[in-house]
Each structure stands twice: as structure tokens, then as C-alpha cells.
Design an enzyme around this catalytic site. Structure first.
Site, PDB file in Angstrom:
ATOM      1  N   ASP A 117     -13.364  -8.687 -15.821  1.00 52.77           N
ATOM      2  CA  ASP A 117     -13.419  -8.896 -17.265  1.00 52.77           C
ATOM      3  C   ASP A 117     -13.728  -7.563 -17.954  1.00 52.77           C
ATOM      4  O   ASP A 117     -14.796  -6.983 -17.747  1.00 52.77           O
ATOM      5  CB  ASP A 117     -14.512  -9.932 -17.572  1.00 52.77           C
ATOM      6  CG  ASP A 117     -14.636 -10.247 -19.056  1.00 52.77           C
ATOM      7  OD1 ASP A 117     -14.055  -9.516 -19.885  1.00 52.77           O
ATOM      8  OD2 ASP A 117     -15.319 -11.231 -19.393  1.00 52.77           O
ATOM      9  N   ALA A 154      -2.233  -6.767 -17.069  1.00 52.16           N
ATOM     10  CA  ALA A 154      -1.161  -7.636 -16.547  1.00 52.16           C
ATOM     11  C   ALA A 154      -0.012  -7.766 -17.548  1.00 52.16           C
ATOM     12  O   ALA A 154      -0.254  -7.743 -18.758  1.00 52.16           O
ATOM     13  CB  ALA A 154      -1.739  -9.010 -16.217  1.00 52.16           C
ATOM     14  N   CYS A 161       0.673  -7.047 -29.826  1.00 53.34           N
ATOM     15  CA  CYS A 161       2.024  -7.528 -30.120  1.00 53.34           C
ATOM     16  C   CYS A 161       1.952  -8.627 -31.172  1.00 53.34           C
ATOM     17  O   CYS A 161       2.569  -9.680 -31.037  1.00 53.34           O
ATOM     18  CB  CYS A 161       2.737  -8.009 -28.860  1.00 53.34           C
ATOM     19  SG  CYS A 161       1.873  -9.333 -27.985  1.00 53.34           S
ATOM     20  N   GLY A 189       1.596  -5.472 -15.723  1.00 51.09           N
ATOM     21  CA  GLY A 189       1.669  -4.152 -15.104  1.00 51.09           C
ATOM     22  C   GLY A 189       2.797  -3.270 -15.595  1.00 51.09           C
ATOM     23  O   GLY A 189       3.026  -2.199 -15.029  1.00 51.09           O
ATOM     24  N   GLY A 190       3.513  -3.676 -16.641  1.00 53.59           N
ATOM     25  CA  GLY A 190       4.591  -2.845 -17.160  1.00 53.59           C
ATOM     26  C   GLY A 190       4.081  -1.497 -17.640  1.00 53.59           C
ATOM     27  O   GLY A 190       4.612  -0.442 -17.276  1.00 53.59           O
TER      28      GLY A 190
END
Length: 469
Positions: free
Chosen positions: A293, A244, A373, A246-247
Site C-alpha cells: 500500500d 499496475a 486519467c 506495468g505499462g
């Protein structure tokens, strides 16, 4: 040239990070003064937005040249004729870069104020307008059409509906209110929709609200690099373990020319819904999204139901992307990081569980890309050192394109391995503003070089699985 204060951390998190960026290996290599200077520079960079907006062109539906032309026209409209270039990236052929103008220091502040939440404030600094859910407080007599100054409550201490706020607030720019105070806070009023249209933001960055929605995807530059490094091929079976919104999933599908299968998983149902919406919007049919999961995605025995979703048998995938849940300290802008040390350190064991499953799901000869990130050693280089020790079948691989820096010292990895890693470190360049005049003085190569460095903090490692043992 710092416009905002350095990012604020809770005391125990600040102590933890200070030790990370003053570790013995780093001090020995750089010296105390340079290591400290880089760390302080990083803290300043994190509170400011990146120097460029990056958008990925959906090459499944449109050519880069065509979208570049449309985007340039759109930006001229938004910026009222200011000539801001749209740049093509020489090593990322599906990326367009737009320089961010600012900080603009000469904006006049208005008596009427609107206070927004920190997350809304960060979005404004990257080109968004203010939507009603992000508004926490307004001046007492706010009317629709009023000129207002917008501030961010970075510490989260403003009370919803307050008529004034004297706490820590950061000026984001000026806008025009679309609604009155009573409409914003009325129980019968709009719960969403546009609240403030920003007309003089401190950082001038284009708004992408409903701009070429099926042809563009707003994405940080390092997030685009990840998919290119995984390098999926048409006809392959790819797993995006923590997908998620979804990029990267949609990017992988586009790179495969929508041929093959991209399995996307996330354990939160609303996020899976978002992946499906993005796949539909970008008209990519090879994506199959599941609410699941990732730590439980391995099945030890074949199921009889012939269901196509998780859990999966060992060695089911040609390539796997593990863009792991992380402490997110590389995100920009961020002026106050509110997580506790317990929360920060909770990601490491989760990442290892996911990584272990990924290795087992990967075919021999398959490629695994791990990314985060964040800026810590424990979630990045230390995880690589652990993986190489735990899984003898894994070998680090060179990355293409390699436009970030090498890995950070402190995890005991030798220099040849650090050079195979890719760490995007915002402190690699001097924090500088950009006005419309100085922009004209830059060569395009210099702008691209700046975009490669002045982005979010990010980490990438690429592995190949040599055999099935």
C-alpha cells in the site's frame, strides 16, 4: 458527428460535473456559451473511442523502424489489404499511431444477436474480439459459424444467459460465433477463449492479441507522455507508486536502458503479478515489483532486516511517478459511468495521502510527476493548488513534451501555472469520423495533431523538490 449517445451519469454525478464545467473562473474566461459547448462536446467524445490506436515500441528489444514495418504488414493482413498508415510520432519517438476507421454507418444488422458487457464492448470498439467471459446473452439457436450482430449492454441490466434482451443496447458490429450457445453457457464449457471473431466492427481498429507481444505495448498516448516527462536516467532509483498493470513501469525501465532500479508498487497481489509478467515479457530486469500500500510506504526508522522492498526511508528516490487512483472519467469509450458521487469524491483524500508520502520519499532536487486519467478539477488542478500550498519545497516545472492543453480554470491557479500543467481534453477537436477515403486526404502533420488531441482525458503535473525541509 456523434454516432453514440452522450455518456450517461447518475443524476448526482451529472449535477456535480455540471458545476465543475460551469465554474465561475471558467465562465468568466470563456463565456457561458463556449463553456457549455465545450462541456457538451466532452460528453459526446467520452462515449466514442479515440481517433487513433497508440502502441509503444519496446525499444529495449527492437527498433521503431523494424516494428513499424512488421506492424504495417500485420495490419494489412487484418484489414484485408486496406492501406492504413502506421505513423511515427515526432515528439514521442517510441510511439506508433494507427488511425481508427469509423464509425461505419452502412453495416447490415443480423437477426442473431449477442449481448456483451459494457467493458467487453469498450474493448471491441478499440479493436478486440469477444471472449467468452464477456458474453452475457445470445439468441436462442446460436450455432458455431453463425453471423451475429454484437451489442453492448451499457447499463448492465441484461441477465446472464438470457435468450433475448429488450433493454438499452448499443450496436458494436458483426462477427462470426466460434461456439454454440450451449457451449458458451455450459458449466462444462469454455470459461474463457474466443467467443466471437469480429469481422465488421463499427470502428475498424487493429487487434493486438498476440501481435509482437515482447516488442509492443498497447498504451494510450498520454500514458506514454507521462514517462517521458519524468525523464528517468540510467543508474537512478525510480519509484512507480501505483504501478499496475506495468505499462508506465516498463516504459520507465526502457527509457533508462534497463540500468538503475525501478521500484513498482501496487496493493493488489494479482496486479503485482501482472507487472512482473510484463517486465519478464519485455525482458526488463531492473524492475522490482512489490505488493504494498503506497500510503504506508514511508519508514521513519531504518530497519535491521536489510530488505530491499517497502517501506522506504525518507529521500530514497531520484524520481517518483504517482499515477494516482482516480475516478477514471477520462477513459474512452465509456457510455455509462456507474460510480456514485460518494465514490467519485472518495479519491481526493487518498490521492493526498499518496502525494504526501511521495514528497517525503523524494530526494532534494528530485522530480515528482502526478497524473490521473480523469477530468475533474478536484483530482487535478485543485490537487496542484493544495500541493503548492502544503509543500513549500515543491515547484511546478515545465513539461517536455507538452502536446496537450494547459490546465483548466477553476482551482484559483494563476495563468502562468496553468500553462505548466498538461490537460488532455478530448473536446479540443470536433468529433469526426474517418473513412478510408478521407484518410488519404489528411497530411501526416494533421493526423499527428489530431492524435494529440483526440485521445483519452488525462492530466499531468510535474514538480521539483527544492530542498529537504
Amino acid at each position: 458527428m456523434s454516432f453514440f449517445p452522450k455518456i450517461f451519469f447518475q443524476h448526482e454525478v451529472e449535477e456535480y460535473l455540471t458545476k465543475v464545467f460551469r465554474n465561475r473562473e471558467l465562465i468568466t474566461a470563456l463565456g457561458t456559451q463556449e463553456a457549455e459547448s465545450k462541456y457538451q462536446s466532452l460528453l459526446s467524445h467520452l462515449s466514442h473511442p479515440p481517433a487513433f490506436s497508440a502502441v509503444r515500441v519496446n525499444t529495449h528489444l527492437a527498433s521503431v523502424k523494424h516494428v513499424k514495418k512488421l506492424l504495417f504488414e500485420e495490419i494489412q493482413k487484418q484489414f484485408k489489404g486496406l492501406c492504413v498508415p502506421v505513423l511515427e510520432h515526432p515528439k514521442l519517438q517510441d510511439i506508433l499511431l494507427i488511425p481508427v476507421i469509423g464509425p461505419r454507418r452502412d453495416l447490415k444488422k443480423h437477426a442473431s444477436e449477442v449481448i456483451v458487457g459494457a467493458q467487453c464492448g469498450y474493448a471491441v470498439l478499440r479493436g478486440a474480439h469477444v471472449y467468452v467471459p464477456g458474453i452475457i446473452s445470445t439468441s436462442r439457436f446460436l450455432k458455431a459459424g453463425d453471423l451475429v450482430s454484437v451489442y453492448s449492454d451499457i447499463e448492465g441490466k441484461c441477465r446472464k444467459g438470457a435468450k433475448e434482451f429488450e433493454g438499452v443496447k448499443v450496436f458494436l458490429g458483426n462477427g462470426i460465433s466460434e461456439l454454440s450457445r450451449s457451449e458458451i453457457f455450459s458449466s462444462k464449457g469454455p470459461s474463457n477463449g474466443l467467443g466471437i471473431r469480429m469481422v465488421e466492427p463499427v470502428y475498424l481498429s487493429p487487434s493486438f492479441d498476440n501481435v509482437l507481444p515482447s516488442q509492443l505495448f498497447l498504451q494510450n498516448l498520454p500514458s506514454v507522455v507521462v514517462s517521458h516527462i519524468l525523464n528517468p536516467q540510467p543508474g537512478e532509483r525510480i519509484l512507480d507508486m501505483c504501478a499496475a498493470p506495468g505499462g508506465k513501469t516498463t516504459h520507465l525501465a526502457a527509457l533508462m536502458h534497463d540500468q538503475g532500479e525501478v521500484i513498482a508498487m501496487d496493493k493488489i497481489a494479482n496486479k503485482v503479478k501482472k507487472i512482473k509478467q510484463n517486465a519478464e515479457l519485455l525482458q526488463l530486469s531492473c524492475i522490482k515489483a512489490f505488493c504494498y500500500d503506497g500510503t504506508k510506504a514511508l519508514s521513519v526508522e531504518k530497519r535491521e532486516d536489510e530488505q530491499e522492498g517497502p517501506p522506504f526511508l525518507p529521500e530514497s528516490f531520484d524520481r517518483i511517478l504517482l499515477d494516482a487512483p482516480c475516478s477514471g472519467m477520462g477513459q474512452r469509450p465509456n457510455m455509462a459511468y456507474t460510480s456514485t458521487l460518494k465514490e467519485v469524491t472518495s479519491y481526493k483524500p487518498l490521492q493526498r495521502k499518496l502525494f504526501t508520502v511521495a514528497v517525503k520519499l523524494l530526494k532534494p532536487g528530485g522530480v515528482l510527476v502526478y497524473s490521473t486519467c480523469t477530468i475533474t478539477l478536484s483530482e487535478n488542478e485543485e490537487q496542484v493548488a493544495w500541493a503548492l500550498k502544503t509543500f513549500p519545497c515543491l515547484q511546478l516545472q515545465p513539461q517536455e513534451p507538452h502536446i496537450g492543453g494547459e490546465g483548466m480554470r477553476g482551482a484559483g491557479l494563476p495563468l502562468d501555472q496553468l500553462k505548466l500543467l498538461q490537460r488532455f481534453d478530448p473536446s479540443a477537436v470536433t468529433l469526426q469520423g474517418m473513412d478510408i477515403n478521407s484518410l488519404q486526404d489528411f497530411r501526416e502533420d494533421d493526423l499527428i495533431s489530431l492524435a494529440n488531441k483526440d485521445c483519452i482525458g488525462f492530466f499531468i503535473a510535474k514538480f521539483i523538490k527544492s530542498n529537504s525541509k
